[in-house]
Design a protein around this motif. Structure first.
Motif, short mmCIF file in Angstrom:
data_model
loop_
_atom_site.label_atom_id
_atom_site.label_comp_id
_atom_site.label_asym_id
_atom_site.label_seq_id
_atom_site.Cartn_x
_atom_site.Cartn_y
_atom_site.Cartn_z
N MET A 337 -4.62 -12.78 5.75
CA MET A 337 -5.42 -11.71 6.04
C MET A 337 -7.04 -11.83 5.54
N GLY A 348 6.65 -2.92 3.68
CA GLY A 348 7.21 -2.32 4.92
C GLY A 348 8.64 -2.58 5.10
N ILE A 373 -2.36 -1.36 2.83
CA ILE A 373 -1.75 -2.26 3.91
C ILE A 373 0.04 -2.22 3.93
N ASP A 374 0.57 -1.89 5.14
CA ASP A 374 1.99 -2.15 4.93
C ASP A 374 2.03 -3.52 5.78
N GLY A 376 4.43 -4.94 7.01
CA GLY A 376 5.34 -4.92 8.48
C GLY A 376 6.33 -5.93 8.39
N ALA A 388 4.68 -7.21 11.39
CA ALA A 388 3.66 -6.52 11.93
C ALA A 388 2.84 -5.80 10.91
N PRO A 389 1.71 -6.53 10.43
CA PRO A 389 1.00 -5.63 9.51
C PRO A 389 0.19 -4.46 9.91
N SER A 390 0.24 -3.41 8.97
CA SER A 390 -0.87 -2.26 9.49
C SER A 390 -1.53 -1.62 8.41
N ASN A 391 -2.66 -1.09 8.81
CA ASN A 391 -3.42 -0.53 7.75
C ASN A 391 -3.21 1.18 7.65
N GLN A 392 -2.50 1.55 8.68
CA GLN A 392 -2.10 2.91 8.82
C GLN A 392 -0.94 3.63 7.73
N ARG A 393 -1.66 4.44 6.80
CA ARG A 393 -1.06 4.97 5.87
C ARG A 393 0.22 5.79 6.22
#
Length: 412
Positions: A337, A348, A373-374, A376, A388-393
């Motif tokens: 990342m 996650g 960061i999640d 995922g 599946a990483p995500s920055n969505q809180r």
């Protein structure tokens, strides 16, 4: 690790409480007298602990005393007090066994104003010791961090009403201040440094951890719940008003130890615990991540165990530096990342193997400038193809904060 002399300890403690404060003494309690330093001090002390009458005070003289065997106390209602943590030093560097320096198995005990050094095993352990107080103590191992150091500095387990205050622990190869399988706990105004885990609350209920300095550990403060132990289902921990800084010491835990997997440079780790509130802390320069939330990653057979952290609330903390040099299991993830992780990291994971998906209810109420960061991962065992990483809180309502812990010995 270089030993930090008393002056440095006082400077650290000064931000928490006066270095010269003495533990309160109950003038009405019968006194067992000062343990004689003449002759065999270790025998004199152990005899005093055996012959002490409930409600009495055993006083340790000023001096640096060499002991070769561990001590034990199993009389209720005893105060064991030294002349000061810098004045009464119990040195176990010549200890012949592998046990702890002091083992307490009785209730209503206060330990205050002395130091324990270089035990082969744990520094001070109490087991099944309700309403125990650790106050104004130093427990340390000399030299650089080493896996041969004792596992735990201050180590109460299977107890109710545990108070740890103004305690300094350094050099433990597992956790400096550890409370396990216990209920109603306060850890405050203490310093944990140069340990693998600075402060650890494990498989416990109702803990307040505040006003502490966790610095130069591998991981600053850990809140874990592990399977297959007599007490599981840890919950209701508040971590607040702590300084959690520069926790970048290499991990020197023996192989196979659960904390051997803690990445160097983590501030707070929450694993498989419920209703954990982290607020009003100062996080600074923890090189991997300031806060890591993770599921328990190993197989387990306990059908009642929930391996996922849930009802976690992060709010009102301050963050600076950190995340630029992730270590351990976080290193390859960070490299994929761009080499840097944000302040808050979640694995996650929401399920284990074919297990049901629990409600994690993670609430992050930090300023929008605070990164998240999640990763995922989704489930353990991990499937790299499905990550599946995500920055969505996460969008979750904060769990209700537990009530402040009140201890009977703290009301006297």
């Amino acid at each position: 690790m270089k030993r930090i002399i008393l002056g440095s300890v006082c400077l650290s403690i000064a931000a928490l409480a006066s270095c010269g404060d003495s533990a309160p003494k109950d003038d009405a309690a019968p006194a067992a007298g000062i343990v004689s330093a003449e002759g065999d001090f270790a025998t004199n002390l152990q005899t005093a602990l055996i012959e002490a009458v409930s409600g009495s005070t055993v006083e340790l003289p000023e001096g640096h005393f060499q002991l070769e065997t561990g001590l034990s106390l199993d009389v209720n209602g005893i105060t064991l007090i030294g002349a000061g943590s810098d004045k009464t030093i119990l040195d176990f560097s010549g200890q012949t066994g592998a046990g702890e320096g002091l083992l307490v198995t009785s209730d209503d005990v206060t330990l205050a104003e002395f130091s324990i050094r270089d035990t082969k095993g744990d520094g001070i352990k109490s087991k099944g010791a309700d309403r125990i107080t650790y106050r104004d103590l130093i427990v340390e191992w000399s030299g650089d961090p080493d896996e041969s150091n004792g596992a735990y500095g201050v180590y109460p387990v299977e107890s109710r009403d545990v108070l740890i205050e103004r305690v300094v622990v350094r050099g433990a190869s597992d956790a400096g201040i550890y409370v396990g399988q216990s209920k109603n706990i306060i850890v405050r105004n203490s310093v944990a440094e140069y340990n693998v885990a600075g402060i650890e609350i494990e498989n416990s209920m109702n803990a307040d951890v505040y006003g502490n300095i966790a610095q130069h550990n591998t991981g600053g403060i850990l809140v874990f719940d592990l399977p297959d132990l007599p007490q599981t289902g840890g919950h209701s921990t508040r971590i607040f008003n702590n300084q959690i800084i520069d926790n970048n010491t290499r991990n020197f835990a023996p192989a196979g130890n659960i904390v051997a997997g803690v990445p160097s440079g983590t501030g707070v780790i929450i694993m498989a615990n419920r209703n954990v509130h982290v607020f009003s802390n100062n996080f600074s320069n923890n090189r991997s991540a300031h806060i890591l939330m993770t599921a328990y990653p190993e197989p387990f057979s306990d059908e009642t165990y929930n391996p996922v952290p849930r009802d976690v609330v992060l709010v009102g903390n301050s963050y600076s530096g950190g995340g630029g040099d992730p270590q351990g299991m976080l290193q390859p993830i960070a490299e994929a990342m761009g080499g840097i992780l944000p302040e808050i990291v979640s694995d996650g994971v929401v399920a284990w193997e074919g297990g049901s998906v629990p409600t994690t209810n993670i609430s992050i109420q930090e300023d929008e400038s605070v990164g998240f960061i999640d990763l995922g991962i989704g489930k353990y065992p991990a499937d790299p193809a499905s990550i599946a990483p995500s920055n969505q809180r996460p969008d979750a309502a904060p769990a209700e904060q537990p009530l402040a812990v009140v201890l009977p010995q703290d009301e006297k």
